[in-house]
Design an enzyme around this catalytic site. Structure first.
Site, short mmCIF file in Angstrom:
data_model
loop_
_atom_site.label_atom_id
_atom_site.label_comp_id
_atom_site.label_asym_id
_atom_site.label_seq_id
_atom_site.Cartn_x
_atom_site.Cartn_y
_atom_site.Cartn_z
N TYR A 1 0.79 -1.07 -0.09
CA TYR A 1 0.08 0.01 0.26
C TYR A 1 0.89 1.40 0.03
O TYR A 1 0.75 2.09 -0.85
CB TYR A 1 -0.76 0.02 1.04
CG TYR A 1 -1.85 1.17 1.38
CD1 TYR A 1 -3.16 1.12 0.62
CD2 TYR A 1 -1.50 2.05 2.20
CE1 TYR A 1 -3.91 2.40 0.78
CE2 TYR A 1 -2.30 3.42 2.41
CZ TYR A 1 -3.65 3.43 1.59
OH TYR A 1 -4.40 4.25 1.64
N LYS B 1 1.48 4.15 -3.22
CA LYS B 1 1.33 5.75 -2.88
C LYS B 1 2.33 6.51 -3.27
O LYS B 1 2.51 7.40 -3.78
CB LYS B 1 0.84 5.78 -1.52
CG LYS B 1 -0.71 5.32 -1.06
CD LYS B 1 -1.63 6.03 -1.81
CE LYS B 1 -2.99 5.96 -1.45
NZ LYS B 1 -3.89 6.53 -2.06
#
Length: 228
Positions: free
Chosen positions: A126, A130
């Site tokens: 994750y 990002k």
């Protein structure tokens, strides 16, 4: 009074995006708001121009989506996306393609919601996604790129996110203890992120600016004061 401009918002059906759209429509800074998404929102406003788009073919909408400032509130979870591949498509591919489109049409500012811990070199998927998104958006030709890295987002969502709701219940009582260096970990209302985005856009700062939750909270307060 600023010279009126137009803004593009993508992701207006989400928590931050919904608040952001409401604030954009109320702002004297913009004379037109283009909202692009997979479906129309149940909203009519004289300043609002809704575009239903296919995110897998963003390039064909380049003229329709041209704007001075772009507010990108796209984001999902791996659970909701159904797979890492689908999560990557929404949180990296769509965001970066949107930014490329906007830069090619001479948008001045790109404002994007990322996440605390974003790091292209992270071992966590994750955070890595990002971070890669942030890295590649920064490389594009904008006068300013504003990256917002909120901690846990608070607020009512249309869709259920059980993990985030549980985390919210645990973290909220601890918020008052998060001071000094810990303040960037404090949960923050989605509405405050939206306020901070509009505040940042009005400051006319250049280059890449990155805001953690503690900075976002201060900017939101400044925005509220300036519009009171």
């Amino acid at each position: 009074m600023h010279k009126t401009r137009n803004a593009l918002i993508v992701g207006a059906s989400g928590l931050v995006g919904g608040h952001c759209l409401r604030l954009l429509l109320a702002s004297e800074r913009y004379s037109q708001i283009i909202s692009a998404g997979r479906r129309d929102l149940p909203l009519i406003h004289p300043k609002l121009d809704q575009k239903v788009i296919d995110f897998d073919n963003l390039k064909k909408y380049s003229t329709e989506l041209a704007a001075d400032d772009v507010y990108c509130c796209l984001g999902t979870t791996i659970n909701k996306a159904g797979s890492k591949e689908n999560f990557y498509k929404v949180d990296y591919t769509y965001v970066v393609e949107l930014a490329k489109l906007a830069a090619a049409k001479n948008a001045g500012q790109f404002l994007v919601v990322s996440a605390m811990g974003a790091d292209a070199g992270s071992m966590f998927f994750y955070n890595k996604v990002k971070g890669e998104m942030e890295r590649d958006v920064q490389d594009l030709d904008f006068r300013a790129v504003h990256i917002f890295r909120p901690s846990l987002l608070l607020g009512e969502r249309e869709e259920e996110r059980t993990g985030e709701e549980l985390a919210s219940k645990i973290m909220k009582p601890l918020s008052s203890l998060m001071i000094g260096p810990l303040s960037k970990y404090k949960p923050i209302p989605g509405e405050d992120v939206a306020k901070a985005m509009l505040y940042a856009a009005g400051q006319n700062r250049g280059g890449t600016q990155i805001y953690t939750s503690d900075k976002i909270a201060k900017m939101a307060a400044n925005y509220s004061q300036s519009t009171a």
